[in-house]
Every structure is written in structure tokens, then in C-alpha cells.
Design an enzyme around this catalytic site. Structure first.
Site, PDB file in Angstrom:
ATOM      1  N   GLU A 101       0.841  -1.203   0.000  1.00 24.99           N
ATOM      2  CA  GLU A 101       0.000   0.000   0.000  1.00 24.99           C
ATOM      3  C   GLU A 101       0.876   1.253   0.000  1.00 24.99           C
ATOM      4  O   GLU A 101       1.980   1.248   0.561  1.00 24.99           O
ATOM      5  CB  GLU A 101      -0.866   0.033   1.271  1.00 24.99           C
ATOM      6  CG  GLU A 101      -2.270  -0.482   1.092  1.00 24.99           C
ATOM      7  CD  GLU A 101      -3.187   0.468   0.328  1.00 24.99           C
ATOM      8  OE1 GLU A 101      -2.690   1.330  -0.426  1.00 24.99           O
ATOM      9  OE2 GLU A 101      -4.408   0.340   0.490  1.00 24.99           O
ATOM     10  N   PHE A 154      -3.048  15.871   4.081  1.00 22.59           N
ATOM     11  CA  PHE A 154      -3.324  15.244   2.791  1.00 22.59           C
ATOM     12  C   PHE A 154      -2.081  15.386   1.935  1.00 22.59           C
ATOM     13  O   PHE A 154      -1.623  16.501   1.679  1.00 22.59           O
ATOM     14  CB  PHE A 154      -4.530  15.887   2.104  1.00 22.59           C
ATOM     15  CG  PHE A 154      -5.063  15.027   0.988  1.00 22.59           C
ATOM     16  CD1 PHE A 154      -6.064  14.095   1.241  1.00 22.59           C
ATOM     17  CD2 PHE A 154      -4.554  15.123  -0.297  1.00 22.59           C
ATOM     18  CE1 PHE A 154      -6.543  13.263   0.228  1.00 22.59           C
ATOM     19  CE2 PHE A 154      -5.021  14.299  -1.323  1.00 22.59           C
ATOM     20  CZ  PHE A 154      -6.021  13.378  -1.053  1.00 22.59           C
TER      21      PHE A 154
HETATM   22  C1  PRP Z   1      -5.881   5.564  -1.032  1.00 24.86           C
HETATM   23  C2  PRP Z   1      -4.653   4.726  -0.735  1.00 24.86           C
HETATM   24  C3  PRP Z   1      -5.172   3.614   0.124  1.00 24.86           C
HETATM   25  C4  PRP Z   1      -6.373   4.254   0.823  1.00 24.86           C
HETATM   26  C5  PRP Z   1      -6.030   4.558   2.255  1.00 24.86           C
HETATM   27  O1  PRP Z   1      -6.592   5.021  -2.111  1.00 24.86           O
HETATM   28  O2  PRP Z   1      -4.058   4.268  -1.917  1.00 24.86           O
HETATM   29  O3  PRP Z   1      -5.577   2.501  -0.644  1.00 24.86           O
HETATM   30  O4  PRP Z   1      -6.655   5.483   0.138  1.00 24.86           O
HETATM   31  O5  PRP Z   1      -7.093   5.205   2.896  1.00 24.86           O
HETATM   32  P1  PRP Z   1      -7.900   4.587   4.108  1.00 24.86           P
HETATM   33  O6  PRP Z   1      -6.899   4.010   5.063  1.00 24.86           O
HETATM   34  O7  PRP Z   1      -8.618   5.797   4.717  1.00 24.86           O
HETATM   35  O8  PRP Z   1      -8.872   3.568   3.593  1.00 24.86           O
HETATM   36  P2  PRP Z   1      -7.683   5.876  -2.923  1.00 24.86           P
HETATM   37  O9  PRP Z   1      -9.071   5.518  -2.475  1.00 24.86           O
HETATM   38  O10 PRP Z   1      -7.348   7.334  -2.870  1.00 24.86           O
HETATM   39  O11 PRP Z   1      -7.480   5.302  -4.383  1.00 24.86           O
HETATM   40  P3  PRP Z   1      -6.137   5.383  -5.287  1.00 24.86           P
HETATM   41  O12 PRP Z   1      -5.134   4.426  -4.699  1.00 24.86           O
HETATM   42  O13 PRP Z   1      -6.611   4.965  -6.645  1.00 24.86           O
HETATM   43  O14 PRP Z   1      -5.632   6.807  -5.261  1.00 24.86           O
END
Ligand code: PRP
Length: 185
Positions: A101, A154
Site C-alpha cells: 500500500e 493530505f
Molecule cells: C488511497 C490509498 C489507500 C487508501 C487509504 O486510495 O491508496 O488505498 O486510500 O485510505 P484509508 O486508510 O482511509 O482507507 P484511494 O481511495 O485514494 O485510491 P487510489 O489508490 O486509486 O488513489
């Protein structure tokens, strides 16, 4: 960077520091999986830069396979929608899976992924995240390897986006504000 520069704030983690840290993570992971091998399962889209750099720093003697799935909950905003959409989860039955991640914030995405991968019969499951946001005591996900712990900001760059922009930046920056229409390209 691009026409939205005004939205990009201070550099939080320079590229050189990211790469040094990733080398350390890759060494630890290589030690832990020596003789076992692993399936590096990168979470798209944000994890693609980190995943690509991480696997190339692992010990070449380790049997590394790669796969991807897509998860998202932020849409075009800066706060989680609370609903985690997962697409294309690969078969993990009997595999030693390492989820890769870019960032863990509320932990909802990872919690949902970890549950699904365990349910699908992975032999073992660990998670590496480049960034871990501090101050989230209610999380129910587990983190095995963490690159950097960061404050509740952010951030964009090194794969992380705001509304699909800024993923290409080599360093990690704070987003000053959501880009205003007059700043759009
Ligand atoms: C982001 C990041 C993680 C998630 C973390 O994905 O890549 O997967 O958010 O956030 P959380 O702990 O609050 O769940 P995003 O939904 O922005 O999609 P992306 O990876 O396509 O940018």
C-alpha cells in the site's frame, strides 16, 4: 510540476529519503521471506510507484511474484467515502501474500482487503505501507512494515494523488488546498 502548482505545498519527504527507506524495508522483507518467496500484491492505483521500487530492491534470490488489485474510497475528494470498492482481486489460495500500500489513513481500505485475502485462503498475509497516518486508534487492520509515520495531512506525489493529479511527482508533498478552478490546467 504543472499548472496547479499553487495547490502543492511544502515537501514532506524528499525522493532520496524515500529511496533510502525503501531499501531498508526491502532488506527486512527479503530476510523475512528468505526460502519462502512471496506474492507482492500492489494496491492500485496509489501503490504502483512504491511497489515497483520495492520489489526491485529485494534480494534477487527471493522468489517474488507480483499481482495487482484495485481499491478506492476517496473518489476525487480528500476524505474517505467510507465505501471501499475492490476490483480484480487475484487468486491467493495457498500463497504467502504481501499487500503493498502507499498509505494507510482510516484503515478501512486495508481492513477490507485483509479480510478478503484471508477469506480467499492465503497461506500467510503481511502488509507493507510506505506511509502510515498517525492518530487513528480505531483501526482494525494490521501493519507489518511501515516506511514513514506522518501527521494528519493530505499528501500527494510518489503515486499519491488528489483527483488523479500529482502521482508523477518524485517527492511527497503536502496539498495546500484543493485546486481552485482558476488554477486548473
Ligand atoms: C488511497 C490509498 C489507500 C487508501 C487509504 O486510495 O491508496 O488505498 O486510500 O485510505 P484509508 O486508510 O482511509 O482507507 P484511494 O481511495 O485514494 O485510491 P487510489 O489508490 O486509486 O488513489
Amino acid at each position: 510540476m504543472n499548472a496547479n502548482d499553487a495547490a502543492i505545498g511544502r515537501m514532506l519527504i524528499p525522493a532520496a529519503e524515500i529511496h533510502t527507506r525503501i531499501s531498508g524495508l526491502a532488506r527486512r522483507i527479503s530476510d523475512d521471506y528468505a526460502g519462502v518467496g512471496l506474492l507482492a500484491l500492489t494496491v492500485l492505483r496509489g501503490g504502483f510507484v512504491f511497489g515497483a521500487d520495492l520489489i526491485r530492491r529485494m534480494d534477487p534470490a527471493i522468489a517474488v511474484q507480483v499481482d495487482f488489485l484495485r481499491a478506492g474510497s476517496y473518489g476525487d475528494g480528500t476524505t474517505s467515502s467510507g465505501r471501499v470498492d475492490v476490483e480484480h482481486p487475484p487468486p491467493v489460495d495457498g500463497r504467502d501474500v504481501l499487500i503493498v500500500e502507499d498509505i494507510v489513513d482510516t484503515g478501512r481500505t486495508l481492513e477490507s482487503l485483509q479480510e478478503r485475502i484471508r477469506d480467499r485462503g492465503a497461506r500467510s498475509l503481511r502488509t507493507v505501507t510506505l506511509l502510515d497516518k498517525e492518530g487513528r486508534p480505531d483501526r482494525r487492520c494490521t501493519l507489518d512494515y511501515v516506511g514513514f509515520r506522518i501527521p494528519d495531512l493530505f499528501v500527494v506525489g510518489y503515486g499519491l494523488d488528489y483527483a488523479q493529479m500529482y502521482r508523477h511527482l518524485p517527492d511527497i508533498h503536502v496539498l495546500n488546498h484543493e485546486p481552485r478552478p482558476e488554477e486548473s490546467p
